[in-house]
Scaffold this motif. Structure first.
Motif, mmCIF file in Angstrom:
data_model
loop_
_atom_site.group_PDB
_atom_site.id
_atom_site.type_symbol
_atom_site.label_atom_id
_atom_site.label_comp_id
_atom_site.label_asym_id
_atom_site.label_seq_id
_atom_site.Cartn_x
_atom_site.Cartn_y
_atom_site.Cartn_z
ATOM 1 N N ASP A 5 0.834 -1.206 0.000
ATOM 2 C CA ASP A 5 0.000 0.000 0.000
ATOM 3 C C ASP A 5 0.868 1.255 0.000
ATOM 4 O O ASP A 5 0.607 2.203 -0.736
ATOM 5 C CB ASP A 5 -0.941 0.028 1.208
ATOM 6 C CG ASP A 5 -2.066 -0.987 1.125
ATOM 7 O OD1 ASP A 5 -2.265 -1.603 0.054
ATOM 8 O OD2 ASP A 5 -2.754 -1.172 2.161
ATOM 9 N N GLY A 6 1.901 1.249 0.818
ATOM 10 C CA GLY A 6 2.801 2.396 0.887
ATOM 11 C C GLY A 6 3.550 2.616 -0.415
ATOM 12 O O GLY A 6 3.714 3.749 -0.870
ATOM 13 N N HIS A 41 2.511 1.689 -3.366
ATOM 14 C CA HIS A 41 1.516 2.158 -4.332
ATOM 15 C C HIS A 41 1.287 3.662 -4.159
ATOM 16 O O HIS A 41 1.273 4.413 -5.145
ATOM 17 C CB HIS A 41 0.201 1.394 -4.156
ATOM 18 C CG HIS A 41 -0.911 1.929 -4.994
ATOM 19 N ND1 HIS A 41 -1.022 1.660 -6.341
ATOM 20 C CD2 HIS A 41 -1.947 2.744 -4.689
ATOM 21 C CE1 HIS A 41 -2.086 2.282 -6.821
ATOM 22 N NE2 HIS A 41 -2.665 2.952 -5.830
ATOM 23 N N ASP A 42 1.132 4.103 -2.913
ATOM 24 C CA ASP A 42 0.923 5.526 -2.644
ATOM 25 C C ASP A 42 2.119 6.357 -3.115
ATOM 26 O O ASP A 42 1.948 7.419 -3.716
ATOM 27 C CB ASP A 42 0.666 5.767 -1.156
ATOM 28 C CG ASP A 42 -0.666 5.198 -0.682
ATOM 29 O OD1 ASP A 42 -1.515 4.820 -1.530
ATOM 30 O OD2 ASP A 42 -0.853 5.112 0.552
ATOM 31 N N ALA A 43 3.325 5.880 -2.830
ATOM 32 C CA ALA A 43 4.533 6.599 -3.250
ATOM 33 C C ALA A 43 4.609 6.672 -4.771
ATOM 34 O O ALA A 43 4.945 7.715 -5.339
ATOM 35 C CB ALA A 43 5.782 5.915 -2.689
ATOM 36 N N ASP A 44 4.273 5.571 -5.436
ATOM 37 C CA ASP A 44 4.327 5.548 -6.897
ATOM 38 C C ASP A 44 3.281 6.485 -7.501
ATOM 39 O O ASP A 44 3.550 7.169 -8.489
ATOM 40 C CB ASP A 44 4.136 4.116 -7.409
ATOM 41 C CG ASP A 44 4.646 3.940 -8.823
ATOM 42 O OD1 ASP A 44 5.758 4.431 -9.125
ATOM 43 O OD2 ASP A 44 3.943 3.310 -9.622
ATOM 44 N N GLN A 45 2.114 6.545 -6.905
ATOM 45 C CA GLN A 45 1.069 7.442 -7.399
ATOM 46 C C GLN A 45 1.474 8.908 -7.255
ATOM 47 O O GLN A 45 1.035 9.750 -8.033
ATOM 48 C CB GLN A 45 -0.254 7.193 -6.656
ATOM 49 C CG GLN A 45 -0.891 5.859 -6.966
ATOM 50 C CD GLN A 45 -1.266 5.738 -8.433
ATOM 51 O OE1 GLN A 45 -1.939 6.592 -8.980
ATOM 52 N NE2 GLN A 45 -0.812 4.678 -9.067
ATOM 53 N N ALA A 46 2.310 9.213 -6.277
ATOM 54 C CA ALA A 46 2.748 10.590 -6.035
ATOM 55 C C ALA A 46 3.974 10.969 -6.867
ATOM 56 O O ALA A 46 4.473 12.084 -6.760
ATOM 57 C CB ALA A 46 3.063 10.773 -4.547
ATOM 58 N N GLN A 92 10.048 7.125 -3.072
ATOM 59 C CA GLN A 92 9.701 6.916 -4.473
ATOM 60 C C GLN A 92 10.677 5.997 -5.198
ATOM 61 O O GLN A 92 10.380 5.522 -6.290
ATOM 62 C CB GLN A 92 9.570 8.270 -5.176
ATOM 63 C CG GLN A 92 8.373 9.051 -4.639
ATOM 64 C CD GLN A 92 8.333 10.493 -5.093
ATOM 65 O OE1 GLN A 92 9.336 11.195 -5.025
ATOM 66 N NE2 GLN A 92 7.176 10.933 -5.530
#
Length: 113
Positions: free
Chosen positions: A24-25, A27-32, A74
């Motif tokens: 989850d973390g 994924h969040d970093a990649d989305q940002a 990232q």
């Protein structure tokens, strides 16, 4: 005297939950992460993999292949993506000494071919 029961310790250990939270973390970093930086990072990882020498994220920056991302979290999704593509494989891991990294896992990679 404080003791911890085996049952109490076992109930706090949940590898599946840990893996899910990590994913989850990431994924969040990649989305940002900006698309252009992701593309350049993937190219830099591919370049280092072809060289056949062990490397870390900092080597990509030190060699001028890419700049550091705005957030050091990232890096993880890009290296994970490269490993899933079969471009690189892990050869070693230690805890980072950088304060900002909070003793996170620092991985050394090499080209998988």
């Amino acid at each position: 005297m404080h003791t911890t029961s085996q049952t109490g310790s076992a109930s706090r250990i949940n590898p599946a939950m840990g893996e899910r939270l990590k994913n989850d973390g990431m994924h969040d970093a990649d989305q940002a992460t900006e698309y252009d930086w992701k593309e350049h990072c993937d190219d830099a990882i591919d370049t280092m993999a072809r060289r056949g020498l062990p490397f870390q994220a900092s080597d990509l920056v030190d060699l001028g292949l890419i700049e550091d991302p705005p957030n050091h979290h990232q890096w993880g999704p890009r290296f994970s993506y490269a490993a899933r593509r079969g471009v690189i494989r892990e050869v070693a891991a230690v805890k980072s000494k950088r304060t900002a990294s909070r003793s996170s896992r620092l991985v050394t990679w090499i080209g998988a071919s």
